[in-house]
Design a protein around this motif. Structure first.
Motif, PDB file in Angstrom:
ATOM      1  N   VAL A  26      11.919 -17.545  55.185  1.00 35.96           N
ATOM      2  CA  VAL A  26      12.505 -18.712  55.841  1.00 35.96           C
ATOM      3  C   VAL A  26      11.655 -19.170  57.027  1.00 35.96           C
ATOM      4  CG1 VAL A  26      14.488 -19.496  57.222  1.00 35.96           C
ATOM      5  CG2 VAL A  26      14.864 -18.289  55.062  1.00 35.96           C
ATOM      6  N   VAL A  27      11.153 -18.230  57.824  1.00 36.65           N
ATOM      7  CA  VAL A  27      10.367 -18.609  59.008  1.00 36.65           C
ATOM      8  C   VAL A  27       8.875 -18.750  58.702  1.00 36.65           C
ATOM      9  CG1 VAL A  27      12.049 -17.572  60.584  1.00 36.65           C
ATOM     10  CG2 VAL A  27      10.065 -16.227  59.833  1.00 36.65           C
ATOM     11  N   GLY A  28       8.506 -18.610  57.442  1.00 42.73           N
ATOM     12  CA  GLY A  28       7.124 -18.842  57.044  1.00 42.73           C
ATOM     13  C   GLY A  28       6.172 -17.716  57.354  1.00 42.73           C
ATOM     14  N   LEU A  29       6.706 -16.481  57.435  1.00 44.91           N
ATOM     15  CA  LEU A  29       5.849 -15.341  57.786  1.00 44.91           C
ATOM     16  C   LEU A  29       5.916 -14.233  56.736  1.00 44.91           C
ATOM     17  CD1 LEU A  29       6.557 -15.007  61.635  1.00 44.91           C
ATOM     18  CD2 LEU A  29       4.587 -16.076  60.525  1.00 44.91           C
ATOM     19  N   SER A  30       6.182 -14.597  55.497  1.00 44.00           N
ATOM     20  CA  SER A  30       6.345 -13.564  54.464  1.00 44.00           C
ATOM     21  C   SER A  30       5.057 -12.801  54.190  1.00 44.00           C
ATOM     22  CB  SER A  30       6.864 -14.193  53.164  1.00 44.00           C
ATOM     23  OG  SER A  30       6.002 -15.222  52.726  1.00 44.00           O
ATOM     24  N   ASP A  31       3.915 -13.353  54.599  1.00 42.10           N
ATOM     25  CA  ASP A  31       2.655 -12.635  54.421  1.00 42.10           C
ATOM     26  C   ASP A  31       2.389 -11.654  55.554  1.00 42.10           C
ATOM     27  OD1 ASP A  31       2.395 -14.757  56.241  1.00 42.10           O
ATOM     28  OD2 ASP A  31       0.233 -14.902  55.899  1.00 42.10           O
ATOM     29  N   CYS A  82      19.227 -11.937  76.901  1.00 40.95           N
ATOM     30  CA  CYS A  82      19.308 -12.292  75.485  1.00 40.95           C
ATOM     31  C   CYS A  82      18.221 -11.581  74.684  1.00 40.95           C
ATOM     32  CB  CYS A  82      19.176 -13.810  75.327  1.00 40.95           C
ATOM     33  SG  CYS A  82      19.114 -14.377  73.616  1.00 40.95           S
ATOM     34  N   ILE A  83      17.007 -11.623  75.179  1.00 45.55           N
ATOM     35  CA  ILE A  83      15.895 -10.963  74.469  1.00 45.55           C
ATOM     36  C   ILE A  83      16.094  -9.458  74.432  1.00 45.55           C
ATOM     37  CG2 ILE A  83      13.399 -10.532  74.499  1.00 45.55           C
ATOM     38  CD1 ILE A  83      13.165 -13.305  75.947  1.00 45.55           C
ATOM     39  N   ARG A  84      16.484  -8.882  75.572  1.00 39.01           N
ATOM     40  CA  ARG A  84      16.691  -7.442  75.621  1.00 39.01           C
ATOM     41  C   ARG A  84      17.781  -7.011  74.643  1.00 39.01           C
ATOM     42  NH1 ARG A  84      13.867  -4.079  75.363  1.00 39.01           N
ATOM     43  NH2 ARG A  84      12.658  -4.984  77.080  1.00 39.01           N
ATOM     44  N   GLN A  85      18.872  -7.757  74.582  1.00 40.69           N
ATOM     45  CA  GLN A  85      19.958  -7.400  73.680  1.00 40.69           C
ATOM     46  C   GLN A  85      19.543  -7.537  72.220  1.00 40.69           C
ATOM     47  OE1 GLN A  85      22.260  -5.458  74.806  1.00 40.69           O
ATOM     48  NE2 GLN A  85      24.093  -6.712  74.626  1.00 40.69           N
ATOM     49  N   THR A  86      18.894  -8.637  71.869  1.00 36.65           N
ATOM     50  CA  THR A  86      18.509  -8.800  70.469  1.00 36.65           C
ATOM     51  C   THR A  86      17.499  -7.735  70.043  1.00 36.65           C
ATOM     52  OG1 THR A  86      16.910 -10.509  71.150  1.00 36.65           O
ATOM     53  CG2 THR A  86      19.049 -11.269  70.359  1.00 36.65           C
ATOM     54  N   LEU A  87      16.573  -7.391  70.922  1.00 40.48           N
ATOM     55  CA  LEU A  87      15.652  -6.295  70.608  1.00 40.48           C
ATOM     56  C   LEU A  87      16.409  -4.986  70.395  1.00 40.48           C
ATOM     57  CD1 LEU A  87      12.683  -6.936  73.082  1.00 40.48           C
ATOM     58  CD2 LEU A  87      12.580  -7.065  70.585  1.00 40.48           C
ATOM     59  N   SER A  88      17.411  -4.736  71.203  1.00 43.14           N
ATOM     60  CA  SER A  88      18.154  -3.478  71.104  1.00 43.14           C
ATOM     61  C   SER A  88      18.913  -3.366  69.793  1.00 43.14           C
ATOM     62  CB  SER A  88      19.119  -3.330  72.288  1.00 43.14           C
ATOM     63  OG  SER A  88      20.253  -4.159  72.133  1.00 43.14           O
ATOM     64  N   TYR A  89      19.193  -4.503  69.157  1.00 44.80           N
ATOM     65  CA  TYR A  89      19.856  -4.511  67.855  1.00 44.80           C
ATOM     66  C   TYR A  89      18.857  -4.565  66.701  1.00 44.80           C
ATOM     67  CZ  TYR A  89      24.609  -5.039  69.688  1.00 44.80           C
ATOM     68  OH  TYR A  89      25.823  -4.840  70.306  1.00 44.80           O
ATOM     69  N   GLY A  90      17.566  -4.471  67.019  1.00 45.75           N
ATOM     70  CA  GLY A  90      16.556  -4.409  65.968  1.00 45.75           C
ATOM     71  C   GLY A  90      15.968  -5.735  65.550  1.00 45.75           C
ATOM     72  N   THR A  91      16.225  -6.800  66.314  1.00 46.61           N
ATOM     73  CA  THR A  91      15.659  -8.106  65.983  1.00 46.61           C
ATOM     74  C   THR A  91      14.238  -8.195  66.515  1.00 46.61           C
ATOM     75  OG1 THR A  91      17.826  -9.205  66.008  1.00 46.61           O
ATOM     76  CG2 THR A  91      15.886 -10.606  66.275  1.00 46.61           C
ATOM     77  N   THR A  92      13.290  -8.199  65.611  1.00 47.65           N
ATOM     78  CA  THR A  92      11.886  -8.266  66.001  1.00 47.65           C
ATOM     79  C   THR A  92      11.349  -9.690  65.983  1.00 47.65           C
ATOM     80  OG1 THR A  92      11.329  -7.707  63.711  1.00 47.65           O
ATOM     81  CG2 THR A  92      11.342  -5.911  65.313  1.00 47.65           C
ATOM     82  N   THR A  93      12.015 -10.573  65.248  1.00 41.89           N
ATOM     83  CA  THR A  93      11.632 -11.985  65.183  1.00 41.89           C
ATOM     84  C   THR A  93      12.875 -12.854  65.345  1.00 41.89           C
ATOM     85  OG1 THR A  93       9.781 -11.546  63.686  1.00 41.89           O
ATOM     86  CG2 THR A  93      10.603 -13.807  63.757  1.00 41.89           C
ATOM     87  N   ALA A  94      12.765 -13.889  66.182  1.00 41.99           N
ATOM     88  CA  ALA A  94      13.897 -14.791  66.401  1.00 41.99           C
ATOM     89  C   ALA A  94      13.420 -16.232  66.414  1.00 41.99           C
ATOM     90  CB  ALA A  94      14.598 -14.461  67.717  1.00 41.99           C
ATOM     91  N   ALA A  95      14.169 -17.097  65.732  1.00 43.72           N
ATOM     92  CA  ALA A  95      13.925 -18.539  65.782  1.00 43.72           C
ATOM     93  C   ALA A  95      14.901 -19.113  66.801  1.00 43.72           C
ATOM     94  CB  ALA A  95      14.126 -19.171  64.409  1.00 43.72           C
ATOM     95  N   ILE A 139      15.111 -10.222  61.172  1.00 46.08           N
ATOM     96  CA  ILE A 139      14.614 -11.571  61.461  1.00 46.08           C
ATOM     97  C   ILE A 139      15.819 -12.490  61.624  1.00 46.08           C
ATOM     98  CG2 ILE A 139      13.231 -13.497  60.596  1.00 46.08           C
ATOM     99  CD1 ILE A 139      11.672 -11.273  58.970  1.00 46.08           C
ATOM    100  N   ASP A 140      16.006 -12.978  62.832  1.00 47.90           N
ATOM    101  CA  ASP A 140      17.124 -13.887  63.132  1.00 47.90           C
ATOM    102  C   ASP A 140      16.608 -15.311  62.960  1.00 47.90           C
ATOM    103  OD1 ASP A 140      19.289 -15.284  64.090  1.00 47.90           O
ATOM    104  OD2 ASP A 140      19.628 -13.955  65.806  1.00 47.90           O
ATOM    105  N   THR A 141      17.052 -15.982  61.904  1.00 52.90           N
ATOM    106  CA  THR A 141      16.492 -17.294  61.573  1.00 52.90           C
ATOM    107  C   THR A 141      17.190 -18.448  62.285  1.00 52.90           C
ATOM    108  OG1 THR A 141      17.921 -17.542  59.625  1.00 52.90           O
ATOM    109  CG2 THR A 141      15.780 -16.475  59.292  1.00 52.90           C
ATOM    110  N   HIS A 142      18.213 -18.128  63.100  1.00 56.13           N
ATOM    111  CA  HIS A 142      18.900 -19.212  63.816  1.00 56.13           C
ATOM    112  C   HIS A 142      19.690 -18.643  64.990  1.00 56.13           C
ATOM    113  CE1 HIS A 142      20.725 -23.156  64.361  1.00 56.13           C
ATOM    114  NE2 HIS A 142      21.898 -22.579  64.439  1.00 56.13           N
ATOM    115  N   VAL A 143      19.212 -18.919  66.216  1.00 53.47           N
ATOM    116  CA  VAL A 143      19.895 -18.379  67.397  1.00 53.47           C
ATOM    117  C   VAL A 143      19.639 -19.292  68.590  1.00 53.47           C
ATOM    118  CG1 VAL A 143      17.919 -16.808  67.771  1.00 53.47           C
ATOM    119  CG2 VAL A 143      20.098 -16.365  68.920  1.00 53.47           C
TER     120      VAL A 143
END
Length: 481
Positions: A396-401, A132-145, A84-88
């Protein structure tokens, strides 16, 4: 657009590793995880193979084996929650690694604002955002702010692309009507709010319940926003309940600028609090130079912090005291902060978070007068930085549930990690690229995870899922696992 449901139910078998608390990883060996067509985890059973799952779990779930897709880990592989990338900053992606010799404020004017303003061009925005989306997904980022730009059409395009490519995202149309170059400013506070509302309306049209893509109110930082703009954004938050993201105390010169611009406020944090932007849905990036009073205020309001160690080091901004924040009850996640940060990898942010924390424990420097045992507490372990990258980020992003770990009821946002196994008798002419992590077989799994944290990269990310949908798959060489 992303499909709402997958074609089949899914069974995942093998080793699952996830954080169950700060500093504690759980290793679920020989485990079965069942994910339904909506992408939700509906059953978890340890000591369970495919046959046992078919006999014991499928009947309870009303599943038929012909309607289940099965994914099994091989030797050297494990499932891990999506990062989860909380700042990008998505529009800054082309500038990763470019800093010049600047610090924050000069860097913004030299590199950042010109790049962001150029994304008024939709063809250029599509090119940058897709990559940008393709690269972040390739590094395992499933959620980005994501921070986008001031432009509504290209910000809406970013939302469209995240939805179609399957990445969970918060999309922030950047509000800045006060401090910035003439060529890249909102005309007024009213214009800023109107444009923000247009992006909110667009995202509601494409993802009505914000199941995958959500708007996020984004005042760039206090100096870039007029008082009227901040008050209007606070009112919009009260009306919509949408989250807020902004920057705080990244750079000493920035903190001084805030003090000069808002003399009636006690501190940087007090600016946001005074104008209604500091609440339990606020994500504050950096938080390096906070005072005790500011940290207490942030904790009281329930605001969260996005820790961005790569950027903080690259722009010589400072070292955030993560342990100090956590001990005050402030939730902390990790941010890549491209392009102040040089990498799209949250794993890189995790390793740098560990290394930066070590600097805080060193016997010289800013905290030299702090007793050694207190300095030592600042250090973050492998287990702790992986918590920040997953469950901490979800909080942090309000999705802990919904995300952050492998629990029944959570959505299947996950990575299949594959580590390179060294053959008993390696071929001297074997040039297969299995990544930067070499596993010899005698390492404990805790040691393998540590090697992954400090040496891993996108080559170890074999597959990535968001809400059960396969959104990235790495091509496999013939000699790889």
């Amino acid at each position: 657009m992303a499909s709402k449901e997958n074609e089949k139910n899914q069974l995942f078998l093998g080793l699952f590793i996830h954080s169950i608390g700060l500093g504690e990883l759980e290793y679920l060996r020989d485990t079965a995880v069942c994910v339904d067509k909506s992408g939700k985890i509906v059953a978890i059973k340890t000591n369970c193979g495919q046959k046992e799952a078919e006999e014991m779990l499928y009947p309870k779930l009303g599943w038929d084996a012909s309607d289940v897709a099965v994914t099994t880990t091989e030797d050297g592989q494990f499932f891990f929650p999506g990062f989860i990338d909380t700042h990008v900053h998505a529009p800054q992606y082309p500038n990763v690694g470019i800093f010049g010799k600047s610090t924050l404020l000069d860097w913004l004017n030299t590199y950042t604002f010109p790049m962001e303003s150029s994304l008024a061009s939709l063809p250029k925005a599509r090119r940058v955002y897709t990559r940008c989306i393709r690269q972040t997904l390739s590094y395992g980022t499933t959620t980005a702010a994501y921070y986008a730009t001031i432009h509504v059409p290209s910000t809406n395009l970013l939302a469209d692309l995240c939805l179609s490519m399957g990445q969970r995202a918060f999309i922030g149309r950047v509000c800045m009507d006060n401090l910035g170059p003439d060529y890249y400013l909102d005309e007024s506070a009213a214009t800023s709010i109107t444009a923000t509302q247009q992006t909110i309306d667009h995202i509601r049209r494409i993802d009505e319940s914000f199941a995958l893509v959500s708007p996020i109110l984004t005042p760039r930082f206090a100096p870039a926003c007029s008082v009227e703009a901040m008050k209007s954004l606070a009112k919009l938050h009260q009306q919509t309940g949408l989250p807020i993201q902004t920057h705080i105390s990244e750079n000493v010169a920035e903190v001084e600028l805030v003090r000069e611009m808002f003399p009636n406020c006690k501190s940087y944090a007090d600016v946001y609090d005074t104008y209604g932007l500091l609440c339990n849905k606020t994500i504050l990036a950096h938080a390096i130079h906070l005072s005790e009073d500011e940290a207490q205020l942030i904790a009281q309001r329930g605001a969260k912090v996005a820790h961005c160690p790569c950027s903080n080091s690259a722009l010589t901004s400072g070292e955030a005291r993560v342990r100090w924040l956590l001990e005050k009850g402030i939730a902390v996640g990790l941010g890549t902060d491209m392009s102040g940060g040089y990498s799209p990898s949250v794993l890189e942010a995790a390793r740098q978070a560990a290394l930066v924390s070590n600097h805080l424990a060193m016997p010289a420097g800013k905290y030299a007068d702090v007793p050694p045992e207190e300095r030592e507490k600042a250090k973050l372990s492998v287990e702790e930085v992986l918590h920040l990258a997953t469950r901490g980020g979800a909080q942090v992003v309000g999705l802990s549930d919904r995300i952050g770990g492998f629990d029944v009821g959570k959505e299947w946002d996950a990575q299949l990690i594959s580590l390179g196994l060294v053959k008993e008798t390696p071929d001297s002419d074997d040039m297969a690229d299995t990544g930067n992590v070499d596993i010899f077989g005698w390492e404990m799994w805790e040691e393998r995870v540590a090697k992954w944290v400090f040496n891993g990269d996108d080559r170890n990310v074999r597959k990535v899922w968001v809400r059960g949908r396969l959104v990235h798959e790495r091509a496999v060489n013939a000699n790889e696992v």
